[in-house]
Design a protein around this motif. Structure first.
Motif, PDB file in Angstrom:
ATOM      1  N   LYS A  12       0.841  -1.189   0.000  1.00 45.84           N
ATOM      2  CA  LYS A  12       0.000   0.000   0.000  1.00 45.84           C
ATOM      3  C   LYS A  12       0.878   1.242   0.000  1.00 45.84           C
ATOM      4  O   LYS A  12       1.857   1.328   0.724  1.00 45.84           O
ATOM      5  N   ARG A  13       0.497   2.197  -0.794  1.00 44.71           N
ATOM      6  CA  ARG A  13       1.249   3.450  -0.895  1.00 44.71           C
ATOM      7  C   ARG A  13       0.276   4.616  -0.845  1.00 44.71           C
ATOM      8  O   ARG A  13      -0.875   4.507  -1.260  1.00 44.71           O
ATOM      9  N   GLN A  14       0.762   5.726  -0.349  1.00 43.47           N
ATOM     10  CA  GLN A  14      -0.020   6.954  -0.363  1.00 43.47           C
ATOM     11  C   GLN A  14       0.742   7.950  -1.224  1.00 43.47           C
ATOM     12  O   GLN A  14       1.893   8.261  -0.945  1.00 43.47           O
ATOM     13  N   ILE A  15       0.089   8.400  -2.298  1.00 45.07           N
ATOM     14  CA  ILE A  15       0.730   9.352  -3.188  1.00 45.07           C
ATOM     15  C   ILE A  15      -0.204  10.529  -3.417  1.00 45.07           C
ATOM     16  O   ILE A  15      -1.412  10.407  -3.279  1.00 45.07           O
ATOM     17  N   PHE A  16       0.391  11.672  -3.711  1.00 49.84           N
ATOM     18  CA  PHE A  16      -0.390  12.863  -4.009  1.00 49.84           C
ATOM     19  C   PHE A  16      -0.301  13.127  -5.502  1.00 49.84           C
ATOM     20  O   PHE A  16       0.796  13.153  -6.069  1.00 49.84           O
ATOM     21  N   VAL A  17      -1.437  13.292  -6.142  1.00 54.41           N
ATOM     22  CA  VAL A  17      -1.483  13.536  -7.580  1.00 54.41           C
ATOM     23  C   VAL A  17      -2.457  14.670  -7.872  1.00 54.41           C
ATOM     24  O   VAL A  17      -3.370  14.935  -7.093  1.00 54.41           O
ATOM     25  N   LYS A  18      -2.223  15.341  -8.983  1.00 51.91           N
ATOM     26  CA  LYS A  18      -3.174  16.316  -9.500  1.00 51.91           C
ATOM     27  C   LYS A  18      -3.963  15.611 -10.576  1.00 51.91           C
ATOM     28  O   LYS A  18      -3.393  14.979 -11.453  1.00 51.91           O
ATOM     29  N   MET A  19      -5.295  15.705 -10.503  1.00 49.04           N
ATOM     30  CA  MET A  19      -6.134  15.030 -11.470  1.00 49.04           C
ATOM     31  C   MET A  19      -7.125  16.022 -12.061  1.00 49.04           C
ATOM     32  O   MET A  19      -7.577  16.935 -11.381  1.00 49.04           O
ATOM     33  N   TYR A  41     -14.161  18.057  -0.132  1.00 45.52           N
ATOM     34  CA  TYR A  41     -12.863  17.964   0.521  1.00 45.52           C
ATOM     35  C   TYR A  41     -12.847  16.763   1.458  1.00 45.52           C
ATOM     36  O   TYR A  41     -13.775  16.555   2.236  1.00 45.52           O
ATOM     37  N   ASN A  42     -11.831  15.946   1.366  1.00 48.41           N
ATOM     38  CA  ASN A  42     -11.599  14.769   2.200  1.00 48.41           C
ATOM     39  C   ASN A  42     -12.662  13.675   2.017  1.00 48.41           C
ATOM     40  O   ASN A  42     -12.775  12.782   2.826  1.00 48.41           O
ATOM     41  N   SER A  43     -13.441  13.758   0.932  1.00 48.07           N
ATOM     42  CA  SER A  43     -14.433  12.712   0.682  1.00 48.07           C
ATOM     43  C   SER A  43     -13.794  11.604  -0.156  1.00 48.07           C
ATOM     44  O   SER A  43     -13.096  11.870  -1.127  1.00 48.07           O
ATOM     45  N   PRO A  44     -14.025  10.349   0.217  1.00 47.61           N
ATOM     46  CA  PRO A  44     -13.423   9.241  -0.537  1.00 47.61           C
ATOM     47  C   PRO A  44     -14.254   8.879  -1.771  1.00 47.61           C
ATOM     48  O   PRO A  44     -15.465   9.038  -1.791  1.00 47.61           O
ATOM     49  N   LYS A  51      -5.776  -0.451 -15.814  1.00 49.69           N
ATOM     50  CA  LYS A  51      -4.586  -1.044 -15.212  1.00 49.69           C
ATOM     51  C   LYS A  51      -4.651  -1.147 -13.690  1.00 49.69           C
ATOM     52  O   LYS A  51      -3.987  -1.973 -13.102  1.00 49.69           O
ATOM     53  N   TYR A  52      -5.411  -0.262 -13.032  1.00 48.62           N
ATOM     54  CA  TYR A  52      -5.443  -0.287 -11.573  1.00 48.62           C
ATOM     55  C   TYR A  52      -6.730   0.335 -11.046  1.00 48.62           C
ATOM     56  O   TYR A  52      -7.479   0.978 -11.772  1.00 48.62           O
ATOM     57  N   SER A  53      -6.954   0.134  -9.758  1.00 49.86           N
ATOM     58  CA  SER A  53      -8.075   0.734  -9.041  1.00 49.86           C
ATOM     59  C   SER A  53      -7.514   1.317  -7.760  1.00 49.86           C
ATOM     60  O   SER A  53      -6.686   0.690  -7.092  1.00 49.86           O
ATOM     61  N   ALA A  54      -7.943   2.533  -7.397  1.00 45.72           N
ATOM     62  CA  ALA A  54      -7.404   3.184  -6.204  1.00 45.72           C
ATOM     63  C   ALA A  54      -8.520   3.862  -5.427  1.00 45.72           C
ATOM     64  O   ALA A  54      -9.452   4.415  -5.999  1.00 45.72           O
ATOM     65  N   GLN A  55      -8.412   3.800  -4.093  1.00 45.12           N
ATOM     66  CA  GLN A  55      -9.298   4.563  -3.225  1.00 45.12           C
ATOM     67  C   GLN A  55      -8.673   5.947  -3.061  1.00 45.12           C
ATOM     68  O   GLN A  55      -7.504   6.070  -2.710  1.00 45.12           O
ATOM     69  N   VAL A  56      -9.451   6.991  -3.326  1.00 45.62           N
ATOM     70  CA  VAL A  56      -8.932   8.351  -3.411  1.00 45.62           C
ATOM     71  C   VAL A  56      -9.648   9.238  -2.407  1.00 45.62           C
ATOM     72  O   VAL A  56     -10.853   9.100  -2.187  1.00 45.62           O
ATOM     73  N   LYS A  57      -8.889  10.165  -1.787  1.00 45.22           N
ATOM     74  CA  LYS A  57      -9.478  11.221  -0.957  1.00 45.22           C
ATOM     75  C   LYS A  57      -9.023  12.553  -1.522  1.00 45.22           C
ATOM     76  O   LYS A  57      -7.869  12.724  -1.906  1.00 45.22           O
ATOM     77  N   ILE A  58      -9.950  13.501  -1.580  1.00 43.80           N
ATOM     78  CA  ILE A  58      -9.645  14.815  -2.148  1.00 43.80           C
ATOM     79  C   ILE A  58      -8.947  15.670  -1.101  1.00 43.80           C
ATOM     80  O   ILE A  58      -9.493  15.914  -0.015  1.00 43.80           O
TER      81      ILE A  58
END
Length: 185
Positions: A12-19, A41-44, A51-58
């Motif tokens: 598991k990794r936590q990364i910050f991205v601009k989308m 804000y902060n909603s998952p 290629k992948y699936s990720a759980q994201v928080k804003i």
């Protein structure tokens, strides 16, 4: 027994991205919805690609909207070299490429030529060209839905210029070739 252990889950990794997401706007123009779920804000939410699936928080939302990209259809002549017979036999006029939403982004307008690939051999100090017994070179006319950024047209984020590679993917096959001609529509 009162002992503590620290560890990392390497899976598991936590990364910050601009989308940039294509969202629907709510009733008061301040609500955004992505695939039916409201973004705050902060909603998952879940973000999936092929290629992948990720759980994201804003972590941050930007107010400014980028200028819309210019989109247009472009006709290209593309040469697909060294195609195996099984694939060459299923390439037909009218084949389409679709994006993940189902929107048509490419159409095979016409097959200009389909012939055996050339093989260059050296015989008695001279080069001789022979027809390859299996592989084919297929030249087609493709209509592709391109995006213009800074005066340059792109298809799948690659610039559309003669000599550049392009990949055409349908439900049945995927082939890569070289752009040999460009015509604006």
């Amino acid at each position: 027994n009162g002992n503590f252990v620290l560890g990392k889950d390497s899976g598991k990794r936590q990364i910050f991205v601009k989308m940039r997401l294509e969202c629907a706007v709510g009733k008061d123009d301040r609500e955004l919805y992505f695939k039916g779920a409201q973004l705050r804000y902060n909603s998952p939410f879940e973000f999936k690609t092929d290629k992948y699936s990720a759980q994201v928080k804003i972590a941050k939302m930007y107010e400014s909207m980028p200028s819309p990209l210019k989109e247009k259809w472009l006709s290209l002549q593309v040469k697909f070299s060294g195609i195996i017979p099984e694939v060459a036999n299923v390439i037909t006029e009218g084949d389409v490429e679709k994006d993940p939403t189902g929107k048509i982004t490419g159409r095979l307008k016409a097959i200009i030529s389909s012939r055996s690939s050339d093989v260059l051999i050296l015989k008695k100090g001279k080069f001789i060209t022979l027809a390859h017994p299996f592989q084919k070179d297929v030249v087609v006319l493709l209509d592709l839905f391109c995006v213009e950024k800074d005066g340059i047209l792109y298809f799948k984020n690659y610039p559309v210029k003669m000599g550049n590679a392009v990949t055409f993917t349908t439900d049945l096959y995927s082939i890569s070739g070289m752009i040999v001609g460009v015509e604006n529509k």
